[in-house]
Each structure stands twice: as structure tokens, then as C-alpha cells.
Design a protein around this motif. Structure first.
Motif, short mmCIF file in Angstrom:
data_model
loop_
_atom_site.label_atom_id
_atom_site.label_comp_id
_atom_site.label_asym_id
_atom_site.label_seq_id
_atom_site.Cartn_x
_atom_site.Cartn_y
_atom_site.Cartn_z
N TYR A 50 30.69 64.74 87.92
CA TYR A 50 32.03 63.76 88.00
C TYR A 50 31.58 62.38 88.89
O TYR A 50 32.40 61.58 88.34
CB TYR A 50 33.04 64.72 88.71
N GLN A 51 30.64 62.67 89.88
CA GLN A 51 30.52 61.57 90.68
C GLN A 51 29.68 60.38 89.74
O GLN A 51 29.91 59.43 89.78
CB GLN A 51 29.83 61.99 92.03
N ARG A 52 28.72 61.16 89.21
CA ARG A 52 27.80 60.29 88.30
C ARG A 52 28.38 59.55 87.32
O ARG A 52 28.26 58.53 86.83
CB ARG A 52 26.53 61.26 87.77
N LEU A 53 29.38 60.31 86.66
CA LEU A 53 30.05 59.73 85.62
C LEU A 53 30.99 58.54 85.91
O LEU A 53 30.85 57.36 85.46
CB LEU A 53 31.03 60.65 85.09
N LEU A 54 31.45 58.56 87.21
CA LEU A 54 32.21 57.60 87.68
C LEU A 54 31.20 56.38 88.20
O LEU A 54 31.29 55.23 87.87
CB LEU A 54 32.66 58.01 89.17
N GLU A 55 29.96 56.85 88.72
CA GLU A 55 29.07 55.88 89.19
C GLU A 55 28.74 54.95 88.05
O GLU A 55 28.20 53.85 88.01
CB GLU A 55 27.78 56.46 89.74
N LEU A 56 28.52 55.42 86.82
CA LEU A 56 28.00 54.94 85.69
C LEU A 56 28.84 53.76 85.32
O LEU A 56 28.47 52.63 85.07
CB LEU A 56 28.16 55.67 84.53
N GLN A 57 30.25 53.96 85.82
CA GLN A 57 31.13 52.86 85.47
C GLN A 57 30.94 51.81 86.51
O GLN A 57 30.98 50.57 86.25
CB GLN A 57 32.64 53.28 85.43
#
Ligand SMILES: [Zn+2]
Length: 582
Positions: A50-57
Motif C-alpha cells: 500500500y505504501q509502495r503504491l503511494l510512493e510510486l505516485q
């Protein structure tokens, strides 16, 4: 004389204005000053998908991103923070100290998902999650996607004091998906995958006050080039792309292996194909290493899981003839023993990946091909794998795997991004998929993905193509890309040359000279790769710490335009002053 003096003054002012504007533009685009702190509520202390998905953005805007679990935030975490993000992945009571710290922050705040009512009372929220099917999502630019499913926490009512940046419409009802109130932003969902990802990626430009140009980047990749391909067929495609002046990626598997028949073909065994590949390298093609054999154990090339144990859905922690399921903590007497076991497994994986990369690069080097990017077969790779790969390549192509527990938790960012988990590699995402063999709906699906990606002002429209399908379908794919009103083809060699001036220089053949242009002899000698990476990173830091490569390119171009403008003015005014004196 007085007139000349005034003219010179005017000239000076005219010259300074572009410079001032230019430096302001620079400042506005300098993202190295952005420091993001993400406070997240989650069942786990450590960051996960979940955090990595946000970090991509977020990593489209800054590389300075720190994650803190909601129970571990301290005052010093906020000292350098310019942008604060709260990610409520689960429903929880946020520790009161954390609430106080978040509320003491005066910069832009973005809250996502659960628990926002604990941060501020002015967000009026209905706690029930609703699921909207076949809804229409639209943003402030009136870009929209129809027939989409969205899960969100609806606001009870819209408020005049807040601006709706993204809304969802279903029948006659409208639900705000992303809103802004002063410098507070709220995204009313926890699901950051598509279609939300596209709208978030665009809206984040408001949150970070960064004005990137509204120009979609385009990227085309020729996929699965292996030693058994027929050179002549590929040449037809290479010539077509050269004539269209389209730069592209060439994703190569240097060894074709069929373990059952013991058959093994190397690139160097197919000299006609090598000639074509070298032509490509000198005429718009940037090379991508797509594994060594694109297979693991007893599977044939093309199986596609060279760096992931698909059978057990886990990283490659064991030799192919001893595949077993990775043990869990309960199999060990204590956590120290378990940690030691995991470390050993990771070490095995690290050595395995390193060996394959070195062999793959050596095969290509043998035929003077120089890959500057990596793409994992089937995009499947562990977090440790990314760390290993980053020692060899500055660019990563495709989708990224967000979890070490399941290779299918994988996605792309809609924009160019530098997430920390890629350890310095810049991600050039694949966003619009590919033309499938014997699948008449392929183009329609690609068209749909292009529409999604175009929601983002600088989204990367990036797809791939299997050359064995022939040239005709490629022309159809390219014309889909070209239907977009503003696109800019990404030339990875050009970006590489700019970013790493001391490394290998790629030169393109001129139209009259179709022979391969000489390279400067510098290679990616695998024994020197570590130091190559270090110098690579140094160059990157010197150039501009956290601008994306695309931004760097754009800045360079803008500076050039302003310089030309300035020179033009000097010429005109000098001529004018000459006329006045006469
Ligand atoms: Zn942008």
C-alpha cells in the motif's frame, strides 16, 4: 545618444526578463526542495504494497520521501518536511501525539482514506464505505473516464469552502473523490490502483504546486528479442521506425534455451540478427536487458519467470533442482535463527541475479550491444532483486512488483518516477499493454489504456510489441499513439547521454550514413559496474537531485529556447541601435 542609451537600457531589461522568468521557472520546477513525510496507519509496522503504491505516485515529484507508522512519528520527523501525507489504510484511533504533530504542521497536507475526521472536524464524512459501479469519474480539466468501479467514503455534503478536484458521478448523484480546502487535500478512498491512480497522479501536481507541461510522453518497446528471431523480419520494423523518426526500446534476451532438448542459441550465433540489432542501436533503438535466458530451471526460454519462483510464488531462494517452500518463523526456535535463515536465502537470490545479469550483459557486449535499462521477465522481481539490479542499470522498464508475498501485486505508475525501493533507478512505466496474438480486441483495450493515461497531464503512454507479429500491426499501434494531440517520444539513449556524459556515448547514424556509428569504446564491464553506478549517482546528484529525467530534458529545452530568444533580441536591438545612430 540619449536614444541609444535608452535602447541599451530596454535591451538590458528585455534580456533580463527571460532570464528572470527562466530562473523562476527553474525554481518552480526544482523538486529537490520537496521533502515528503508519509504517516501511515496499517496493521504492520513496516511499509508494504500500500505504501509502495503511494510512493510510486509521490516519487514523480521528489525522491525525499520518508515513511513513518502512525505510532512512531516524532517531532524531528517533521523538521525537514515540506509536504505531509497521512495514509489511513485501516480504520484506527490515531495516537493523540501523532494527531497533535500532524495538526501542528502548517504546510500542504494530503490525507488519504480512513480516519481523517480525527485530524480535522471540518471534513464531513459519512463513515460507510460505498461501492459505485459503472460510474463516471472526472477532474477539474473535465477529463473523464466512464463505466468505472470506485470504492469510496462519501462526504455527506459538498461544502462551499472546499473545491472538488475529482468527482464520481453515478445516476444523478455526485460524490467528491478528491477535495481541497486551503492547503489541505483529501482523497476519499484507500484503493490507489487504476482508475483512481490516474486522477491522483494528475491532482498531485496541485498538491505539490508543480506545473509540469501538459504533454504526454510516448514510449514504444519491441519485446522478447531472442537469438532465434529472423533478422530480415526485424529489419523491416527497424526501417519503418527509423523512417518515422520514432525512438524505441529493444528488449533483449541474449540466450535462447530449451533445457529439454539441451538446445542453446546465443546472439552471436545469429550474425544477421546481430547486424539488425546494431543498426537499431544506431538508429533510435535503446537496449534493455530482459533477463539472460527468460526462463528458470527446466522451463524453456519465454517461460518468463527467470527471477521469481512462480510455482511457490516466492523469490528465487533455492537452486532449480531443490525447489522448496520458504519456511516461516514458526519453523524456528527463535526469531534470530529465522532472520539468519532469511538472510541466507536473500544472499542466494542476490548471487543468482548477479550472475545472470553479468552473463546477459557479457553476451550483449560480445556483439557490441549496450543495454542501459532492465526489465524483469514478466515484471516479476522481489524488493531485494531491485536492489541488486540497481547496481547495473540507471533505468527500470515496465511494471513493478509491490510485494514479496505475491508476484501478482504489480502495477505501474502513470508517470516517470523515482521510488526509493528502486534504489536510484528511474522507472519508465509500461501503461498501455500490447497487441496480443490473435486477439482482435487488443487495439481497443490499448485505446482504453491510452485514454486512462492521458488523464495525467504528463502521463507516459507506453506499450510494447512482439516483432514476430510483423510490421503491419505495429503501424496500427503507432497510429493509436499518434492520435494523441500532444505526444513526445521518449529517447532513452538521449536521456542517458545527458545524464551520464562520462559514460558510453550513443551516436545516431545520419540519414545518409546508415552504417553503425562508432561507440567510444567504453562498455558496461560487469566488473566495473559498481563504480559505474556510483559515478552515475554522483552525476545525477550534481545535475539535479530529484528532478525526473523527463523534467531535466524539458528544463534543458526551455533554457535553450530562452537563450535563442535572448540572442534574437540582441541581434534585433543591435541592428535597431545601429539604424538610430545612422
Ligand atoms: Zn508531472
Amino acid at each position: 545618444m540619449n536614444l541609444i542609451h535608452r535602447l541599451i537600457t530596454v535591451m538590458f531589461i528585455c534580456m533580463s526578463v527571460p532570464l528572470l522568468v527562466s530562473s523562476n521557472t527553474l525554481q518552480a520546477k526544482q523538486t529537490d526542495s520537496i521533502h515528503v513525510l508519509v504517516v501511515f496507519s496499517s496493521n504492520e509496522d513496516q511499509i508494504d504494497e500500500y505504501q509502495r503504491l503511494l510512493e510510486l505516485q509521490l516519487a514523480h515529484f521528489s525522491e525525499n520521501i520518508t515513511f513513518r507508522h502512525s505510532s512512531h512519528v516524532t517531532k524531528s520527523d517533521l523538521s525537514k518536511t515540506t509536504h505531509l501525507v497521512y495514509q489511513g489504510t485501516i480504520d484506527e484511533e490515531i495516537p493523540s501525539n501523532t494527531v497533535k504533530l500532524i495538526n501542528s504542521f502548517t504546510g500542504p497536507l494530503l490525507a488519504i482514506g480512513h480516519n481523517i475526521e480525527q485530524l480535522s472536524s471540518y471534513w464531513k464524512i459519512d463513515r460507510d464505505t460505498i461501492y459505485l459501479e459503472e460510474a463516471t469519474i472526472s477532474n477539474v480539466d473535465d477529463k473523464q473516464l466512464t463505466n468505472r468501479n470506485v470504492e469510496l467514503f462519501p462526504f455527506i455534503k459538498e461544502d462551499k469552502k472546499q473545491q472538488t478536484l475529482v468527482k464520481v458521478k453515478k445516476n444523478n448523484n455526485t460524490y467528491p473523490l478528491m477535495v481541497k480546502r486551503n492547503n489541505h487535500f483529501y482523497l476519499a478512498t484507500t484503493n490507489l490502483f487504476s482508475p483512481v491512480s490516474h486522477f491522483l497522479a494528475d491532482a498531485l501536481h496541485f498538491y505539490f504546486s508543480v506545473e509540469h507541461d501538459h504533454v504526454n510522453k510516448a514510449m514504444l518497446r519491441l519485446e522478447d528479442i531472442h537469438p532465434k528471431l529472423i533478422g530480415e523480419d526485424l529489419m523491416e520494423i527497424a526501417t519503418y521506425l527509423k523512417n518515422k523518426d520514432i525512438p524505441y526500446l529493444v528488449s533483449v534476451i541474449p540466450v535462447y534455451k530449451n533445457p529439454k532438448t539441451k538446445e542453446e542459441f546465443h546472439l552471436s550465433d545469429n550474425s544477421k540478427l546481430v547486424d539488425v540489432l546494431q543498426f537499431m542501436q544506431n538508429n533510435g533503438g535503446s537496449f534493455v536487458l530482459h533477463g539472460y535466458t527468460d526462463q528458470y530451471g527446466n522451463n524453456p526460454t519465454g517461460d518468463g519467470f527467470e527471477f521469481w519462483d512462480k510455482q511457490h510464488n516466492q523469490p528465487i531462494y533455492f537452486p532449480p533442482n531443490q525447489l522448496e517452500i520458504i519456511k516461516s518463523e514458526k519453523d524456528f526456535a527463535d526469531s534470530t535463527e529465522y532472520k539468519k535463515y532469511l538472510e541466507d536465502k536473500k544472499k542466494f537470490e542476490t548471487e543468482y541475479i548477479k550472475e545472470r545479469i553479468k552473463k546477459g550483459m557479457a553476451e550483449l557486449e560480445k556483439v557490441q550491444l549496450y543495454p542501459i535499462a532492465f526489465e524483469a521477465p514478466h515484471y516479476a522481481m522481489s524488493q531485494n532483486g531491485y536492489q541488486v539490479i540497481s547496481d547495473y542499470f540507471p533505468f527500470y522498464i515496465g511494471q513493478v512488483q509491490l510485494s514479496d508475498q505475491d508476484w501478482r501485486v504489480m502495477t505501474e505508475s502513470p508517470t516517470i518516477s523515482n521510488p526509493n525501493f528502486l534504489n536510484g533507478m528511474t522507472l519508465f512505466p509500461e501503461t498501455v499493454r500490447y497487441i496480443e496474438y490473435n486477439e482482435p480486441n487488443s487495439l481497443a483495450q490499448i485505446r482504453e489504456h491510452i485514454t486512462e493515461t492521458s488523464i495525467v497531464r504528463d502521463g507516459v503512454i507506453s506499450g510494447f510489441y512482439h516483432p514476430f507479429l510483423g510490421k503491419d500491426q505495429l503501424t496500427e499501434l503507432v497510429s493509436e499513439f499518434e492520435k494523441q494531440s500532444h505526444i513526445e517520444w521518449i529517447d532513452l539513449q538521449e536521456i542517458y547521454n545527458d545524464a551520464f556524459p562520462n559514460k558510453i556515448k550513443f551516436q545516431q547514424s545520419s540519414d545518409n550514413d546508415k552504417k553503425k556509428a562508432p561507440l567510444n569504446g567504453d562498455t558496461f564491464d560487469s566488473s566495473q559496474s559498481k563504480s559505474a553506478l556510483q559515478s552515475t549517482n554522483e552525476v545525477l546528484e550534481e545535475q539535479s537531485v530529484s528532478l525526473t529525467f523527463g523534467d531535466q530534458l524539458r528544463l534543458l529545452k526551455e533554457e535553450l529556447y530562452w537563450a535563442l530568444f535572448g540572442i534574437g533580441l540582441i541581434v534585433i536591438l543591435t541592428f535597431a541601435s545601429y539604424r538610430v545612430r545612422k
